[in-house]
Design a protein around this motif. Structure first.
Motif, PDB file in Angstrom:
ATOM      1  N   GLY A  44      -0.467   2.299   2.320  1.00  0.00           N
ATOM      2  CA  GLY A  44      -0.367   3.044   1.070  1.00  0.00           C
ATOM      3  C   GLY A  44      -0.723   2.209  -0.145  1.00  0.00           C
ATOM      4  N   ALA A  45       0.187   1.267  -0.483  1.00  0.00           N
ATOM      5  CA  ALA A  45       0.012   0.482  -1.707  1.00  0.00           C
ATOM      6  C   ALA A  45      -1.245  -0.375  -1.686  1.00  0.00           C
ATOM      7  CB  ALA A  45       1.245  -0.392  -1.924  1.00  0.00           C
ATOM      8  N   CYS A  46      -1.444  -1.129  -0.615  1.00  0.00           N
ATOM      9  CA  CYS A  46      -2.591  -2.037  -0.555  1.00  0.00           C
ATOM     10  C   CYS A  46      -3.909  -1.284  -0.675  1.00  0.00           C
ATOM     11  CB  CYS A  46      -2.550  -2.830   0.746  1.00  0.00           C
ATOM     12  SG  CYS A  46      -3.857  -4.080   0.912  1.00  0.00           S
ATOM     13  N   ARG A  47      -4.023  -0.172   0.033  1.00  0.00           N
ATOM     14  CA  ARG A  47      -5.264   0.606  -0.039  1.00  0.00           C
ATOM     15  C   ARG A  47      -5.467   1.192  -1.430  1.00  0.00           C
ATOM     16  NH1 ARG A  47      -6.120   4.557   5.005  1.00  0.00           N
ATOM     17  NH2 ARG A  47      -4.258   5.545   4.137  1.00  0.00           N
ATOM     18  N   ALA A  48      -4.376   1.600  -2.074  1.00  0.00           N
ATOM     19  CA  ALA A  48      -4.483   2.142  -3.431  1.00  0.00           C
ATOM     20  C   ALA A  48      -4.938   1.063  -4.407  1.00  0.00           C
ATOM     21  CB  ALA A  48      -3.144   2.722  -3.866  1.00  0.00           C
ATOM     22  N   TRP A  49      -4.415  -0.159  -4.250  1.00  0.00           N
ATOM     23  CA  TRP A  49      -4.833  -1.271  -5.116  1.00  0.00           C
ATOM     24  C   TRP A  49      -6.306  -1.580  -4.901  1.00  0.00           C
ATOM     25  CZ3 TRP A  49      -0.333  -4.737  -2.996  1.00  0.00           C
ATOM     26  CH2 TRP A  49       0.900  -4.218  -3.428  1.00  0.00           C
ATOM     27  N   LEU A  50      -6.711  -1.627  -3.649  1.00  0.00           N
ATOM     28  CA  LEU A  50      -8.113  -1.942  -3.356  1.00  0.00           C
ATOM     29  C   LEU A  50      -9.040  -0.920  -3.994  1.00  0.00           C
ATOM     30  CD1 LEU A  50     -10.264  -3.603  -1.872  1.00  0.00           C
ATOM     31  CD2 LEU A  50      -9.854  -2.197   0.157  1.00  0.00           C
ATOM     32  N   GLN A  51      -8.680   0.340  -3.871  1.00  0.00           N
ATOM     33  CA  GLN A  51      -9.514   1.402  -4.442  1.00  0.00           C
ATOM     34  C   GLN A  51      -9.569   1.290  -5.963  1.00  0.00           C
ATOM     35  OE1 GLN A  51      -8.272   5.329  -3.287  1.00  0.00           O
ATOM     36  NE2 GLN A  51      -9.896   6.367  -4.419  1.00  0.00           N
TER      37      GLN A  51
END
Length: 238
Positions: free
Chosen positions: A172-179
């Motif tokens: 959730g969080a990591c993918r949102a940050w990457l995006q």
């Protein structure tokens, strides 16, 4: 295990390396996090003091974004969880790199986007630099890669709160940050491939001895011709 090849301009990865030291020295943090994008370090974070060091222009570029603040809070919470759970998973016997003496727990969270747009995430855990356990965030499976990791898996595999936390943060969080970060990072991460250069072919040169031989032969030929002409003129005279 290769999570990200980096062969496509559309593929990117975001990683956070946690180091938990239960017995730090006075001048050392008990929890330190290093952030990387496409294997390029962009931040260093101290969980105890909440201090951030921007290790490259990549960090400076996104520090004003809302996702950055959310990131630091989550990193601190993750450090707290790992520190709190460390006594439950610390091995009694140390082998190989996991030797006697103070142990440090390392955890690496990685989320990545493949060139087809698919995203996934995983965790790696170890002690004193020895990789012990893998967690696939997508399917929730644990893989022991070193005997020391068995105790860790037994504790965490049966702890729903821990498993859910690792999934939530990485998927959730990591993918949102990457995006979010890629909006500003994508141009900075693109590297131009230098043109292929063909080495100049050096033509072989004749050895110096060959040149000397040719000169001697020419001089001898001239000398012979002059001698013949002189002999003919002498004959005609007498």
């Amino acid at each position: 295990m290769v999570l990200f090849s980096g062969t496509s301009s559309d593929a990117h990865s975001l990683s956070y390396n946690f180091t938990i030291d239960p017995q730090p020295r006075d001048d050392q943090p008990w929890c330190e996090v290093q952030g990387e994008v496409d294997q390029k370090v962009f931040l260093s974070y101290d969980c105890g003091t909440a201090k951030i060091k921007y290790m490259s222009p990549l960090g400076e570029e996104v520090k004003s974004m809302n996702a950055w603040e959310a990131q630091t809070v989550t990193l601190r919470d993750t450090g707290d969880l790992l520190h709190g759970k460390m006594p439950d998973v610390t091995p009694e016997k140390h082998t190989d790199k996991v030797r006697s003496g103070p142990l440090t727990l390392q955890a690496r969270m990685t989320c990545w986007r493949e060139d087809n747009g698919h995203t996934s995430a995983s965790w790696e855990f170890g002690f004193n630099g020895q990789l012990c356990l893998l967690f696939d965030s997508e399917n929730g499976s644990w893989t022991v890669v070193h005997p020391v990791g068995r105790q860790m898996r037994e504790k965490w595999e049966n702890d729903r709160a821990v498993t859910d936390f690792f999934k939530k943060v990485s998927m959730g969080a990591c993918r949102a940050w990457l995006q979010a970060f890629l909006v500003r990072w994508e141009k900075m991460l693109k590297t131009s491939v230098p043109p292929t250069t063909v080495p100049t072919t050096v033509q072989p040169t004749a050895p110096a001895s060959n040149h000397i031989t040719k000169i001697v032969l020419v001089v001898l030929a001239i000398f012979v011709i002059i001698s013949i002409v002189a002999w003919i003129l002498y004959k005609k005279r007498y």
